[in-house]
Each structure stands twice: as structure tokens, then as C-alpha cells.
Write an enzyme that holds these catalytic residues in place. Structure first.
Site, short mmCIF file in Angstrom:
data_model
loop_
_atom_site.label_atom_id
_atom_site.label_comp_id
_atom_site.label_asym_id
_atom_site.label_seq_id
_atom_site.Cartn_x
_atom_site.Cartn_y
_atom_site.Cartn_z
N LYS A 150 7.48 12.04 -7.46
CA LYS A 150 8.56 13.02 -7.62
C LYS A 150 8.04 14.38 -8.02
O LYS A 150 6.90 14.53 -8.45
CB LYS A 150 9.55 12.52 -8.65
CG LYS A 150 8.95 12.37 -10.04
CD LYS A 150 10.01 12.01 -11.06
CE LYS A 150 9.41 11.91 -12.45
NZ LYS A 150 10.37 11.77 -13.51
N ASP A 155 24.35 16.46 -6.38
CA ASP A 155 23.52 15.39 -5.84
C ASP A 155 23.46 15.41 -4.32
O ASP A 155 24.37 15.90 -3.65
CB ASP A 155 24.13 14.04 -6.28
CG ASP A 155 23.06 12.98 -6.45
OD1 ASP A 155 21.88 13.26 -6.19
OD2 ASP A 155 23.42 11.84 -6.85
N ARG A 161 27.04 8.02 -18.30
CA ARG A 161 25.97 7.34 -19.03
C ARG A 161 26.41 7.24 -20.48
O ARG A 161 27.10 8.10 -20.98
CB ARG A 161 24.66 8.15 -18.97
CG ARG A 161 24.30 8.65 -17.59
CD ARG A 161 23.28 7.76 -16.91
NE ARG A 161 23.14 8.12 -15.49
CZ ARG A 161 22.21 8.93 -15.01
NH1 ARG A 161 21.32 9.47 -15.81
NH2 ARG A 161 22.17 9.20 -13.72
N HIS A 194 16.03 11.46 -3.30
CA HIS A 194 17.11 11.82 -4.22
C HIS A 194 16.79 13.23 -4.70
O HIS A 194 15.65 13.50 -5.07
CB HIS A 194 17.13 10.97 -5.49
CG HIS A 194 17.11 9.50 -5.28
ND1 HIS A 194 18.19 8.71 -5.54
CD2 HIS A 194 16.13 8.66 -4.86
CE1 HIS A 194 17.89 7.45 -5.30
NE2 HIS A 194 16.64 7.40 -4.89
N HIS A 247 21.50 12.77 -1.06
CA HIS A 247 20.52 11.76 -0.67
C HIS A 247 20.15 11.99 0.77
O HIS A 247 21.02 12.14 1.63
CB HIS A 247 21.08 10.36 -0.92
CG HIS A 247 21.23 10.08 -2.38
ND1 HIS A 247 22.43 10.25 -3.04
CD2 HIS A 247 20.32 9.72 -3.31
CE1 HIS A 247 22.25 9.98 -4.32
NE2 HIS A 247 20.99 9.66 -4.52
N CYS A 251 23.77 7.17 -5.76
CA CYS A 251 23.01 6.67 -4.61
C CYS A 251 23.62 5.44 -3.94
O CYS A 251 23.73 5.43 -2.71
CB CYS A 251 21.56 6.40 -4.95
SG CYS A 251 21.01 6.88 -6.57
N GLN A 286 26.57 15.59 -11.01
CA GLN A 286 25.30 15.99 -10.43
C GLN A 286 25.54 16.79 -9.15
O GLN A 286 26.45 16.48 -8.40
CB GLN A 286 24.47 14.75 -10.06
CG GLN A 286 24.07 13.92 -11.26
CD GLN A 286 23.29 12.69 -10.83
OE1 GLN A 286 23.76 11.91 -10.01
NE2 GLN A 286 22.11 12.52 -11.37
ZN ZN Z 1 20.11 9.07 -6.25
#
Ligand code: ZN
Ligand code: ZN
Length: 753
Positions: free
Chosen positions: A562, A477, A457, A608, A479, A428, A475
């Protein structure tokens, strides 16, 4: 008087001292018979535990239909097992015996080690106890008397447990079942007869209090259910899961590997696995482009400054790789700063910190041997002083500081000025910088930035597992930067995308969880009115789609509500996949803006979302879901040509080339082996189509097709074959070999990765 609010909303007044069993009896005889325990507010209690206090409480009688009753049953079965073991193995000492997600264990110290061969006779003894159906009776003793009692029982670990952890309580509870007495918080089932079915599963080593410095004990695992049918279904699921284990299949099918030289929890995608991943990524990328997303690429690291702004550093550092400072002493001081600031650590974080120390190469003996938190912090302080002195770093504030907190503060101040980088824990902050790279107006919104972004991580070594628990993952991912008015439409189209993708993979059994604020908590950022609206929007969207959902107060992130997707695979296990999260926090921290229709500056809301969560984890799930037999469109090797003898190799090569020119992933097996052998090998490799060629086929310009699912299809012309394969791949058809797992989708047992 006490007012009980029942699950149907009705209320009942009872006098304090009333027992749940009496309430059940007053509701109905059937309920009283079926009752296992009761739930008072959020606490599960025995049926014979007196209700106390006054005012209103929520109250529910738990029966064998309630999942929470299973935990009570299983822990009770742990007692029954311990009792049986004590009868058969005199002198056994008991440690801890909790219920687990899928069963229970009891840690024991036995003079003669127990072996799996002993299971039948232990189970036999347990059956006797269950048949006798004696009650579990609770009683209390003052803590001093309790210590005396466990000492009389010869249970040294329980004595130690009281001395170490329980002294602050005025009294402790026990449960008695016939001759067996155990120090225990409870709750328990009313009597042993409630155990419908049980099984001992395995033995493992375990340290007393999970501490490697302490004595190694034996951990006996078992499970229990209210009826035989549920136990059978569970055992079947475990068997199936073993066959599908992605760690085993991943190796066997050469999909991925993990090398100690590269690092624990870091996945190396082998060519076949990478092929599947590439297809999945292209599939998603194409869908995103159709839906108005814009691709971006960002680096794997970012300055610490960036993560200080986002709040990922230092606050979430427990889950991150340590920062990289140019000043090489800063790394050591950073660890010291972390430890000084943290004060007392729970056991898990302490273990993680020690792992860091080991990795950092500190000589940790003295730290590890320190008994109290103060001694530990003093060790860290000495270490920090040593570092400062060795490099002649002048830090008067540190030397003047009296407490660990002040010392941590002085170090932090110094560290803040050091140039450093972090392996990115999230994408992000990078995407936010792209949003900020140009002025934005309401006409530009929504801005949808997508990236297969790799993040890192730091999971503890013991928690790593195959592809599903890793230290680096990519991910899927994206945004979205949206105006408040756009939230509804964007959430809706995200859900559509997730459902489309899941159905393309045959994952049609799912539910969604909507995470909402906890009404009694004020940790949430953002405007209350915005939250109300956003929560209502999320709920409206899932309701209007007729989705199977549960609204869960308290499950929202502090920065926004979420939606989580929980998918059930074909053997009934649940997997949590990605989430769609609203975020009011990062736009504020990074001061994001857009110019509104009114020409004033407004703050966008961020969404997200990562439908799969990560490519690694999703791949692991897919391997297990398909048992390694990927559908044609995903299969790394779609077809294999096999000549019956070397004489037909040329024809084989021709067929192979023809298929390849149509875009198929095809290979040939030209070894001088028997055709039966080649077929068996291809089957083990789960290749969808095996194409056998010999005299007849060469003459007719055909191939003899063997289908992984339907077996022999006979001879097909090459053009016809290409037509068939093209249709199957383009439609992303899922044709699975039916297995004994059919009908198992109803299985209730839950499997956690
Ligand atoms: Zn994010
Ligand atoms: Zn117990």
C-alpha cells in the site's frame, strides 16, 4: 567476536563486552561527544551497556540529530523531574514515568498534592540537576534484592509492580543519579547535562495501572528537547494548535455538533459544515467522473453472512458495533461467544469488553470482580447457560463442552444459523456484490466503483475526539477491479488524483509511505511473484514522480502492499490521510472473475483507495489547517451585506439578491447595530467578504468591500465585485491571513490526533 554493521554499510569487529561509547570514540571524537545512546539491531541501549553475543548486528550511534534519541532524553528528564519532586516533596511515591510522542510524564502519589503553581520551583530544582550533569548509572540486582531495595526506598508502587508483573525475571535493572535511584529498564542519556531544554506542562489525574478501581494518582506532564530553539518551536506549535482546535472552532463557527442523544462519536453536520462537505464531495465527484469512475450507492448494513465471507466478522469485531440479530437472545450469546473464544484479554480489550457489557445492560459486578481469566470465563459461561435455559434453546454440544474454546465453538455454530446484520465496517463487500452482479470481461476492466460510503467502527469512549476519532464516518471510497497489467496505470492515476486534490486545498507539504512485506513473515496472501511485481510497481510509481517517500518493510497489509499519504499542515503537524491499497485477498474470498482475452477465467486484483480517508476526519484537519477561515470556494458563507443604517436595507437586499443569483452564498446583517459591531462579528465568523452599503454606495450603485485577508478594498461596482469573486472561487485560490506561523513549516515536532 561481534561484527557491527554501521549505517554507512561498513563493518567493524569488536570483542564482546565492548561498550558503544568505546565504538563511538574509535570512530571519532566529535561523534563520541555528540553520542546520546546506541541502537543495536532494533533495540536502543545505553552508551555504557556492554555489547554481547557474536555474529553480525546492525549498529548505530544515536546523537541529538536522531528522532529516536528524543525518547531517551525525555524519559531521562522524567527521572530528573521525579528526583526534583522527591527533594521538594518528601514522601512522594513514584509509579510509572514513560516517554511520550511529544514529551513524558511521571505518575506520582504525593502526600501534599502538587499544583501547577509548584512548577517554577520544581523546574528550578531540575535546572540544578541538569547543571550538575551527573551520570545515569545502571546496575542490576536479583529480583528478590530489587524488591528489598525499592521497599527500603519507600516506593510501595514499585514493590507492587515487581510482585505483580516482574517476578518471572531473574534480575532487574536500576538507574542511579546521585541520591536518586529508580527501578527502570532504561535506556538513559549518559548524563543529565544532555538535557538542553525542558518544561513542565500540566497535571492530570491518572489511576494506578490505569485501573479505575485503584488509587488515583497525579500525572505530571513535561517535555524536553536537546536545545531551546526546538522547545520554543514546539511550545509555539502547541499554542497555535490550541487556537486551531477543530472541536472549539467547529462549535464557534457552527460547523458540527455531537449530541449525547444521538451517540458518542457520531457527527451531526450543521448547515455550515454540511455546506463545506457538499462542496468537497461535488469537487471530488466531478474529478472522479472525469477519471472514469462510476458512482454507486449501497446500504449501511449487510448480512453477517457477507462479512463472514469477507472476513470482517467475527475477526475484526473488536472494532465494530455488535451485530444485530433478529433472535434477541442471540446478541447476548454472541457476546458470550466472543468472550469465551477470546480467552485471556489484554487490558485494552478487557476494558472494551466491559464497556460492551455495560451497554448491553448485563449486571457486570460479578464479572468485573472476578480476579482471574478462569473466573471471568466461568461468569460468562453461567450467563450463557442462563440465557439458553430461559429461552429453552437446546444446545447439547454446549452442555457437553469442557473448555471455553469448545463452548465458544458450540455457540458459534448456533449463531452461524441466526439471521443477523452488521453496521458496515467497510464498503468493499458491498461494492464486490455490484462487481459480481454481471459477468465481466477483460474489456470491462478496470471497473472503478465510487461511493461516499458511511461506515461504523466502535472506538472506545476514551479514544473519541471531535471529528478525528469517531464511531461513524463517510469514506471518499472507491474500489477498482483491475487486471494485473493495469495495476501500474491505476496506481499512477490515483496518486495524480490525490495530489491534485491536496494541492487544491493548499496541502502541498506531504510525504508518502510505501508499505511492503516483511521479509521474514509468511502471513501474506497471494502469489509471491505477484507481490514482487506489485511492490516494484508501487515503488516505481513514486520514484518516477520524484516523490518524497520511504519504503517500509512490514507495513504492508496481509492482503497487499500500500501507499499512505502523510500531509504536513501549516503549523508543521503531520496527519495521515488516505491510502491506496492493493488487495489479493478479497477477490479470492469472493471468487471474483473476469473472462480474459484467452476466453479463460481470471482473477482481478482489487485496489482500495480513499484519498481523504473520511470526510469527518478530513474536515477536522481542514478546519485546523485553515484555522476555520476557509478559502472562498469552500466558505459556507462567502459574503455578508451590512447596511450602515436601516435606511439602506432595501439597497442591501438588492445587492444580496444579485450576488445570490450568481450562485454565491451570501447573507445580510440588517440589525440596527453599529457597523463596527457587525464587521467584528463577521470577522469572528471568518467570512471572506464583508460588503458595507450606505448613502454613497447606494447612489453610485457600489459596495464598500472589506476583505478578510487584505482589509478595506474601497468601493467596487456590484458587477466588478461579482467578477472578482467568481475568479477567486473558480480558481480555488487560497489566500490566507499571514500569521506568526509563517516559516514554521520546518517545525519538526509531530502532533498526533
Ligand atoms: Zn475497501
Ligand atoms: Zn528510566
Amino acid at each position: 567476536m561481534l561484527t557491527l554493521k554501521l549505517p554507512d554499510g561498513s563493518k567493524r569487529q569488536v570483542a564482546p563486552g565492548t561498550m558503544p561509547r568505546q565504538v563511538a570514540e574509535s570512530i571519532g571524537k566529535r561523534l563520541a561527544q555528540a553520542a546520546v545512546a546506541a541502537k543495536v539491531n532494533d533495540e536502543i541501549v545505553d552508551l555504557d551497556r556492554e555489547l554481547t553475543g557474536d555474529g553480525e548486528v546492525s549498529f548505530q550511534i544515536l546523537t541529538d540529530k536522531d528522532p529516536e534519541a528524543l525518547g531517551v532524553l525525555r524519559h531521562s528528564t522524567a527521572h530528573i523531574m521525579a528526583r526534583a519532586v522527591l527533594r521538594l516533596f518528601p514522601g512522594v511515591q513514584l509509579a510509572f514515568g514513560p516517554a511520550l510522542e511529544n514529551g513524558y510524564y511521571y505518575d506520582i502519589d504525593s502526600p501534599t498534592p502538587i499544583r501547577e503553581e509548584d512548577f517554577p520551583r520544581i523546574e528550578e530544582e531540575m535546572r540544578k540537576i541538569v547543571k550538575d550533569a551527573e551520570p545515569f548509572e545502571r546496575f542490576e540486582r536479583s529480583t528478590a534484592e530489587a524488591r528489598g531495595l525499592v521497599a527500603d526506598l519507600g516506593q510501595g508502587y514499585k514493590v507492587e509492580h515487581i510482585d505483580d508483573d516482574l517476578k518471572q525475571y531473574p534480575s532487574l535493572s536500576f538507574y542511579r543519579q546521585g541520591e536518586f535511584i529508580d527501578l527502570c529498564r532504561g535506556p538513559h542519556i549518559p548524563n543529565a547535562g544532555k538535557v538542553g531544554a525542558f518544561k513542565l506542562l500540566s497535571i492530570a489525574g491518572a489511576y494506578w495501572k490505569n485501573d479505575q478501581k485503584r488509587k488515583q494518582l497525579q500525572r505530571l506532564y513535561g517535555t524536553a528537547f536537546f536545545n531551546q530553539k526546538d522547545l520554543d518551536a514546539y511550545l509555539h506549535q502547541v499554542e497555535e494548535a490550541k487556537k486551531r482546535d477543530h472541536r472549539v472552532l467547529g462549535k464557534q463557527l457552527k460547523l458540527f455538533t455531537i449530541s449525547n442523544q444521538v451517540g458518542s462519536g457520531l457527527i451531526l453536520w450543521m448547515p455550515k459544515g454540511a455546506t463545506v462537505r457538499g462542496i468537497l464531495e461535488n469537487f471530488i465527484r466531478d474529478e472522479l467522473l472525469k477519471r472514469g469512475y462510476q458512482p454507486v450507492y449501497t446500504p449501511h448494513i449487510g448480512r453477517l453472512e457477507l462479512y463472514r465471507t469477507s472476513g470482517h466478522f467475527p475477526y475484526y469485531r473488536d472494532a465494530q458495533f455488535p451485530p444485530m440479530y433478529f433472535n434477541y437472545v442471540a446478541g447476548g450469546l454472541d457476546l458470550a461467544q466472543y468472550r469465551l473464544a477470546a480467552g485471556e484479554l489484554d487490558a485494552k480489550k478487557e476494558q472494551q469488553f466491559q464497556e460492551w457489557l455495560d451497554l448491553a445492560g448485563w449486571d457486570t459486578t460479578r464479572y468485573k470482580n472476578a480476579k482471574t481469566t478462569e473466573e471471568k470465563l466461568e461468569r460468562v459461561h453461567q450467563f450463557a447457560l442462563h440465557l439458553l435455559e430461559a429461552l429453552d434453546i437446546k444446545l447439547p454440544a454446549y452442555h457437553a463442552a469442557k473448555t471455553s474454546q469448545e463452548r465458544a465453538e458450540a455457540l458459534r455454530h448456533w449463531l452461524d444459523q441466526q439471521e443477523g446484520y452488521l453496521l458496515k465496517p467497510m464498503n468493499c463487500p458491498h461494492h464486490i456484490q455490484i462487481y459480481k452482479a454481471e459477468p465481466r470481461s477483460y474489456r470491462d476492466l478496470p471497473v472503478r466503483l465510487a461511493e461516499f460510503g458511511t461506515v461504523y467502527r466502535f472506538e472506545q469512549t476514551g479514544e473519541l475526539s471531535g471529528m478525528t476519532r469517531v464511531r461513524g464516518f463517510t469514506q471518499d471510497d472507491a474500489h477498482l477491479f483491475v487486471t494485473p497489467e493495469q495495476i501500474e496505470a491505476e496506481i499512477g492515476s490515483n496518486i495524480d488524483l490525490v495530489l491534485f486534490v491536496l494541492s487544491s486545498l493548499g496541502l502541498n507539504d506531504y510525504r508518502v509511505r510505501v508499505g511492503l512485506r516483511h521479509p521474514a513473515n509468511d502471513k501474506y496472501v497471494g502469489d509471491a511473484a505477484d507481490w514482487d511485481k506489485a511492490e516494484k510497481t508501487l515503488l516505481d510509481v513514486v520514484k518516477s514522480r520524484g516523490m518524497n517517500y520511504s519504503a517500509e518493510p512490514g507495513e504492508a497489509a496481509f492482503y497487499g502492499p500500500k501507499i499512505d499519504f502523510v500531509v504536513r499542515d501549516c503549523i508543521g503537524r503531520e496527519w495521515q490521510l488516505g491510502t491506496v491499497q492493493l488487495d489479493y485477498n478479497l477477490p479470492k474470498r469472493f471468487e471474483l472473475e473476469y473472462t480474459g482475452r484467452d476466453n479463460a477465467q481470471h482473477r482481478p486484483v482489487m485496489i482500495h483507495r480513499a484519498p481523504f480517508g473520511s470526510m469527518e476526519r478530513f474536515m477536522g484537519i481542514l478546519i485546523e489547517h485553515f484555522a476555520g477561515a476557509f478559502p472562498l470556494w469552500l466558505a459556507p458563507e462567502q459574503a455578508r451585506v451590512m447596511p450602515v443604517s436601516e435606511k439602506f436595507s432595501d439597497y442591501g437586499h438588492k445587492v444580496e439578491a444579485e450576488l445570490r443569483s450568481h450562485g454565491f452564498r451570501v447573507t445580510g446583517d440588517y440589525r440596527p447595530e453599529k457597523i463596527g459591531y457587525k464587521i467584528r462579528e463577521a470577522q469572528l465568523e471568518k467570512i471572506p467578504y464583508m460588503l458595507v452599503v450606505g448613502e454613497k454606495e447606494q447612489t453610485a450603485g457600489t459596495v464598500a468591500v472589506r476583505d478578510r485577508v487584505d482589509g478595506d478594498l474601497g468601493a467596487l461596482g456590484v458587477a466588478e465585485l461579482i467578477h472578482r469573486l467568481t475568479a477567486e472561487a473558480n480558481e480555488r485560490r487560497i489566500r490566507q491571513v499571514s500569521t506568526a506561523t509563517a516559516g514554521f513549516a520546518e517545525g519538526k515536532a509531530k502532533y498526533e490526533s
